[in-house]
Write a protein that holds these residues in place. Structure first.
Motif, PDB file in Angstrom:
ATOM      1  N   THR A  51     -19.921  65.889  80.341  1.00 54.76           N
ATOM      2  CA  THR A  51     -19.939  64.566  80.980  1.00 54.76           C
ATOM      3  C   THR A  51     -18.589  63.867  80.954  1.00 54.76           C
ATOM      4  N   MET A  52     -17.638  64.371  80.126  1.00 59.53           N
ATOM      5  CA  MET A  52     -16.398  63.625  79.941  1.00 59.53           C
ATOM      6  C   MET A  52     -15.131  64.409  80.277  1.00 59.53           C
ATOM      7  N   GLY A  53     -15.283  65.561  80.922  1.00 55.52           N
ATOM      8  CA  GLY A  53     -14.111  66.352  81.263  1.00 55.52           C
ATOM      9  C   GLY A  53     -13.162  65.636  82.201  1.00 55.52           C
ATOM     10  N   LEU A  54     -13.694  64.882  83.149  1.00 51.95           N
ATOM     11  CA  LEU A  54     -12.816  64.145  84.066  1.00 51.95           C
ATOM     12  C   LEU A  54     -12.084  63.027  83.335  1.00 51.95           C
ATOM     13  N   ASP A  55     -12.726  62.437  82.341  1.00 49.82           N
ATOM     14  CA  ASP A  55     -12.030  61.444  81.522  1.00 49.82           C
ATOM     15  C   ASP A  55     -10.869  62.097  80.780  1.00 49.82           C
ATOM     16  N   MET A  56     -11.112  63.288  80.223  1.00 53.26           N
ATOM     17  CA  MET A  56     -10.043  64.006  79.543  1.00 53.26           C
ATOM     18  C   MET A  56      -8.855  64.211  80.472  1.00 53.26           C
ATOM     19  N   MET A  57      -9.122  64.657  81.683  1.00 54.57           N
ATOM     20  CA  MET A  57      -8.045  64.974  82.609  1.00 54.57           C
ATOM     21  C   MET A  57      -7.311  63.728  83.096  1.00 54.57           C
ATOM     22  N   LEU A  58      -8.056  62.718  83.465  1.00 54.17           N
ATOM     23  CA  LEU A  58      -7.483  61.577  84.173  1.00 54.17           C
ATOM     24  C   LEU A  58      -7.038  60.441  83.254  1.00 54.17           C
ATOM     25  N   ARG A  59      -7.671  60.292  82.109  1.00 52.50           N
ATOM     26  CA  ARG A  59      -7.478  59.040  81.377  1.00 52.50           C
ATOM     27  C   ARG A  59      -6.823  59.185  80.007  1.00 52.50           C
ATOM     28  N   THR A  60      -6.492  60.406  79.567  1.00 55.23           N
ATOM     29  CA  THR A  60      -6.012  60.554  78.202  1.00 55.23           C
ATOM     30  C   THR A  60      -4.558  61.021  78.117  1.00 55.23           C
ATOM     31  N   CYS A  61      -3.967  60.790  76.947  1.00 54.04           N
ATOM     32  CA  CYS A  61      -2.615  61.236  76.624  1.00 54.04           C
ATOM     33  C   CYS A  61      -2.594  61.727  75.171  1.00 54.04           C
ATOM     34  N   THR A  62      -1.736  62.697  74.900  1.00 54.94           N
ATOM     35  CA  THR A  62      -1.671  63.275  73.567  1.00 54.94           C
ATOM     36  C   THR A  62      -0.230  63.551  73.155  1.00 54.94           C
ATOM     37  N   ILE A  63      -0.057  63.814  71.877  1.00 54.05           N
ATOM     38  CA  ILE A  63       1.169  64.396  71.325  1.00 54.05           C
ATOM     39  C   ILE A  63       0.763  65.723  70.697  1.00 54.05           C
TER      40      ILE A  63
ATOM     41  N   GLU B  85       5.407  68.354  72.463  1.00 52.51           N
ATOM     42  CA  GLU B  85       4.946  67.896  73.770  1.00 52.51           C
ATOM     43  C   GLU B  85       4.385  66.487  73.616  1.00 52.51           C
ATOM     44  N   HIS B  86       4.720  65.615  74.551  1.00 48.20           N
ATOM     45  CA  HIS B  86       4.157  64.265  74.488  1.00 48.20           C
ATOM     46  C   HIS B  86       3.984  63.706  75.887  1.00 48.20           C
ATOM     47  N   GLU B  87       2.864  63.001  76.049  1.00 50.10           N
ATOM     48  CA  GLU B  87       2.473  62.430  77.331  1.00 50.10           C
ATOM     49  C   GLU B  87       2.521  60.912  77.266  1.00 50.10           C
ATOM     50  N   LYS B  88       2.774  60.319  78.425  1.00 53.99           N
ATOM     51  CA  LYS B  88       2.860  58.864  78.525  1.00 53.99           C
ATOM     52  C   LYS B  88       2.101  58.406  79.767  1.00 53.99           C
ATOM     53  N   LEU B  89       1.469  57.250  79.678  1.00 50.95           N
ATOM     54  CA  LEU B  89       0.850  56.620  80.841  1.00 50.95           C
ATOM     55  C   LEU B  89       1.937  55.900  81.638  1.00 50.95           C
ATOM     56  N   VAL B  90       1.922  56.070  82.949  1.00 51.77           N
ATOM     57  CA  VAL B  90       2.913  55.439  83.834  1.00 51.77           C
ATOM     58  C   VAL B  90       2.212  54.314  84.600  1.00 51.77           C
TER      59      VAL B  90
ATOM     60  N   LEU C 275       6.612  65.498  78.589  1.00 50.02           N
ATOM     61  CA  LEU C 275       7.746  66.350  78.248  1.00 50.02           C
ATOM     62  C   LEU C 275       7.239  67.481  77.380  1.00 50.02           C
ATOM     63  N   SER C 276       7.394  68.708  77.869  1.00 55.56           N
ATOM     64  CA  SER C 276       7.170  69.895  77.046  1.00 55.56           C
ATOM     65  C   SER C 276       8.536  70.332  76.562  1.00 55.56           C
ATOM     66  N   GLY C 277       8.865  69.962  75.335  1.00 56.99           N
ATOM     67  CA  GLY C 277      10.223  70.109  74.848  1.00 56.99           C
ATOM     68  C   GLY C 277      10.631  71.543  74.576  1.00 56.99           C
ATOM     69  N   ALA C 278      11.921  71.749  74.440  1.00 54.90           N
ATOM     70  CA  ALA C 278      12.481  73.061  74.136  1.00 54.90           C
ATOM     71  C   ALA C 278      12.161  73.452  72.697  1.00 54.90           C
ATOM     72  N   PRO C 279      12.134  74.745  72.375  1.00 58.21           N
ATOM     73  CA  PRO C 279      11.963  75.166  70.981  1.00 58.21           C
ATOM     74  C   PRO C 279      13.240  74.902  70.187  1.00 58.21           C
ATOM     75  N   LEU C 280      13.140  74.054  69.169  1.00 57.50           N
ATOM     76  CA  LEU C 280      14.316  73.559  68.455  1.00 57.50           C
ATOM     77  C   LEU C 280      14.253  73.902  66.971  1.00 57.50           C
ATOM     78  N   GLU C 281      15.425  73.916  66.336  1.00 63.18           N
ATOM     79  CA  GLU C 281      15.522  74.404  64.964  1.00 63.18           C
ATOM     80  C   GLU C 281      15.056  73.408  63.917  1.00 63.18           C
ATOM     81  N   ASN C 282      15.183  72.109  64.195  1.00 64.89           N
ATOM     82  CA  ASN C 282      14.827  71.129  63.169  1.00 64.89           C
ATOM     83  C   ASN C 282      14.350  69.835  63.802  1.00 64.89           C
ATOM     84  N   LEU C 283      13.830  68.960  62.978  1.00 62.91           N
ATOM     85  CA  LEU C 283      13.247  67.715  63.459  1.00 62.91           C
ATOM     86  C   LEU C 283      14.292  66.719  63.937  1.00 62.91           C
ATOM     87  N   HIS C 284      15.499  66.804  63.431  1.00 65.33           N
ATOM     88  CA  HIS C 284      16.567  65.935  63.925  1.00 65.33           C
ATOM     89  C   HIS C 284      16.820  66.213  65.404  1.00 65.33           C
ATOM     90  N   LEU C 285      16.857  67.493  65.764  1.00 61.57           N
ATOM     91  CA  LEU C 285      17.037  67.863  67.172  1.00 61.57           C
ATOM     92  C   LEU C 285      15.823  67.460  68.003  1.00 61.57           C
TER      93      LEU C 285
END
Length: 456
Positions: free
Chosen positions: A169-181, A39-44, A102-112
Motif C-alpha cells: 500500500t505504500m510503495g508509491l510513497d516510498m518512491m515519491l515522498r521519501t529521502c534517505t542517507i 549517498e544522500h537525497e534531498k527534497l527540491v 549524490l551517489s558519491g565516489a568511493p573515498l579513503e576516509n571520512l574527511h574526504l
C-alpha cells in the motif's frame, strides 16, 4: 537507485551459478583498499510557493541538472532526456519525484567524504539560487500528497510505479515522498561480509532511531518519528525487511544468491530501453523462459541490475549498503558513514558491536524493527531496556573504531568528530523528529510551512 548508461549486450551470458556469486566474491578487498561510498537525497522545492518543481518547466529539475555542468559534471541521458550528471565526485541523479541524490565516489576516509558532501551542497545551492530553488533535508515530504508531486522521465520508475500498488500500500510513497542517507562499505572475505552483514542488520534500527526525521505527512504529525522507515513495512514484502537467513549458521554468498533468485524482477534493460518484467522470475530467465524476453537468457549486467532491485535494511552487491537512515542536514550526512565505518572497519569495534547483539533472537530483532519507526530510542530491546540505553555504548564503540583507524586531516584531527551530532542525540534522548515536533507544537503554532526554515 542506480542509473544505467548503456546496454551491456556484449557482456557474457550467465551459464553457471558461479557467475551469480561472482559480484559478491569480486567485492572482497584487503583492508588497505576499503573505501567509503556515501549517498544522500534531498527534497527540491521552489522558494516562491514551496512546490516541487517538475522536470521540464523553466528553472525546473532538468535545468538544475544541466547547470551543474558548470562545475565539471557531464550529462547522462535516457531517451534523449538528461536524467543524471556524472563527475569526479560520483553521480548526481534523480529519484522518482525529483529528489536529488549524490551517489558519491568511493573515498579513503571520512574527511574526504565530508568534503565531497560540502562541495556538492555548495554547487546545488549556487544553482538553486539562480532558479529560485532550495533543498530540504528530511526523510519525507512534510506536506505534499502524491498527486502534488511530479514524476521523472526514467523508464525503470514507470515500471516500478505500475507494479508497486500490486504488492503493497505504500510503495508509491516510498518512491515519491521519501529521502534517505546511505553508506556503502567493503569487506575482506565471505566470513567478514557475513559478520558485518549480521552486525549492521541487527543495529540498523539504532541508525533509524538516531536519524529519525520524518514526523509529518500532508501537513500534520503522522504519529511516527520515522515515517519513511514505516513505509518500508508495506512496500513489497518479497524485497524488503530484516532477512532472517543472514543470521543462519553458514550464511554466505550462496544464500544471498538464493534470496535474490526469489526476489521478483522489475525489468530488463535492452538497447537503451527498460522492458517491463515486473513480477517475473529470474530463475525462469536463467532457463530462457522469461515472458518478457522469451527464449533469451540473462547476461551478467542483467544480474547486476537485478541485485539493485531488492530493498532490505542492508543490501549486498559487491559491497554492503546501510539503508536505515532518514535524510537530514549536512552534519548528519557526514555522521552516518562515521557511525558505520567506526563499527565495521576496525576488527575490535566489529567484535564488540556483534557481542552486544549476537544473543538477540530473530523475533526480538523483528519486534525492534517494527517499533523503531514510532518510538525511535524508546523502542524496547531484549533485557528489559530501551534502544536509547545502548546508544551511547554503540557510539563509544564506533569512536574507538575511528580512533584505531587513525585517519587524520591536515589539521591533525582524526575521524571521531563526525560522530558529535549523534552523541548529542544519544545524550539528550531526543531524535531530530522529536525536535521538529516540539517546534511544530510550540513556536510554529501548527504552521507546517515553517519547516522550510530547515533548508540546507
Amino acid at each position: 537507485m542506480s542509473t544505467r548508461q548503456a546496454s551491456d549486450q556484449a557482456d557474457p551470458l550467465i551459464e553457471s551459478r558461479d557467475q551469480l556469486v561472482e559480484p559478491m566474491a569480486k567485492g572482497e578487498k584487503p583492508p588497505a583498499d576499503w573505501r567509503i561510498g556515501t549517498e544522500h537525497e534531498k527534497l527540491v522545492y521552489r522558494r516562491a510557493d514551496h512546490a516541487a518543481p517538475s522536470y521540464a518547466e523553466p528553472g525546473g529539475i532538468r535545468d538544475m541538472l544541466l547547470a551543474l555542468g558548470e562545475f565539471g559534471w557531464t550529462p547522462v541521458e535516457e531517451n534523449g532526456q538528461v536524467i543524471a550528471m556524472s563527475g569526479a565526485d560520483g553521480t548526481v541523479s534523480l529519484e522518482p519525484a525529483g529528489q536529488l541524490e549524490l551517489s558519491g565516489a568511493p573515498l579513503e576516509n571520512l574527511h574526504l567524504t565530508c568534503a565531497e558532501t560540502g562541495r556538492h551542497l555548495e554547487q546545488v545551492k549556487e544553482v538553486g539560487e539562480r532558479f529560485g530553488l532550495s533543498f530540504l533535508g528530511l526523510g519525507m515530504w512534510p506536506d505534499k500528497t502524491r498527486a502534488e508531486l511530479p514524476v521523472m522521465p526514467k523508464g525503470r520508475y514507470a515500471i516500478m510505479m505500475r507494479h508497486m500498488p500490486r504488492v503493497g500500500t505504500m510503495g508509491l510513497d516510498m518512491m515519491l515522498r521519501t529521502c534517505t542517507i546511505q553508506v556503502n562499505l567493503d569487506y575482506s572475505s565471505e566470513a567478514d561480509m557475513a559478520k558485518k552483514f549480521r552486525t549492521s542488520l541487527a543495529l540498523q534500527p539504532l541508525a533509524t532511531a538516531l536519524f529519525a526525521n520524518s514526523p509529518f505527512t500532508e501537513g500534520r504529525p503522522n504519529g511516527f518519528l520515522s515515517y519513511r522507515s514505516h513505509i518500508w513495512s508495506d512496500t513489497d514484502p518479497q524485497r524488503t525487511g530484516m532477512l532472517p537467513f543472514v543470521f543462519d549458521e553458514g550464511f554466505g554468498y550462496e544464500a544471498y544468491v538464493d534470496y535474490m533468485l526469489d526476489v521478483p524482477m522489475y525489468f530488463v534493460f535492452r538497447d537503451g530501453q527498460y522492458i517491463d518484467a515486473a513480477g517475473q522470475s529470474f530463475r525462469d530467465f536463467l532457463d530462457g523462459r522469461l515472458p518478457a524476453l522469451p527464449g533469451e537468457r540473462p547476461r551478467q549486467s542483467d544480474w547486476w541490475d537485478h541485485l539493485s532491485t531488492a530493498f532490505p535494511e542492508v543490501r549486498l552487491k559487491s559491497f554492503l549498503e546501510m539503508r536505515g537512515a532518514d535524510g537530514g542536514p549536512w552534519n548528519r550526512i557526514c555522521a552516518l558513514p562515521a557511525f558505520w565505518v567506526g563499527l565495521l572497519y576496525d576488527q575490535g569495534a566489529l567484535d564488540a558491536a556483534w557481542d552486544l547483539v549476537k544473543h538477540w533472537m530473530m523475533e526480538e530483532r523483528e519486534a525492534l524493527r517494527g517499533a523503531v519507526p514510532r518510538l525511535a530510542l524508546d523502542a524496547p530491546i531484549p533485557g528489559g531496556r530501551k534502544l536509547g540505553d545502548i546508544a551511547p555504548e554503540v557510539l563509544a564503540i564506533a569512536r574507538s573504531g575511528l580512533s584505531a583507524r587513525a585517519r587524520f586531516n591536515s589539521g591533525g584531527d582524526n575521524e571521531t568528530g563526525f560522530l558529535e551530532a549523534l552523541d548529542e542525540i544519544a545524550a539528550s534522548g531526543k531524535v531530530p523528529a522529536q525536535r521538529l515536533l516540539d517546534s511544530y507544537h510550540g513556536e510554529w503554532q501548527g504552521d507546517i510551512s515553517r519547516v522550510y526554515e530547515q533548508s540546507f
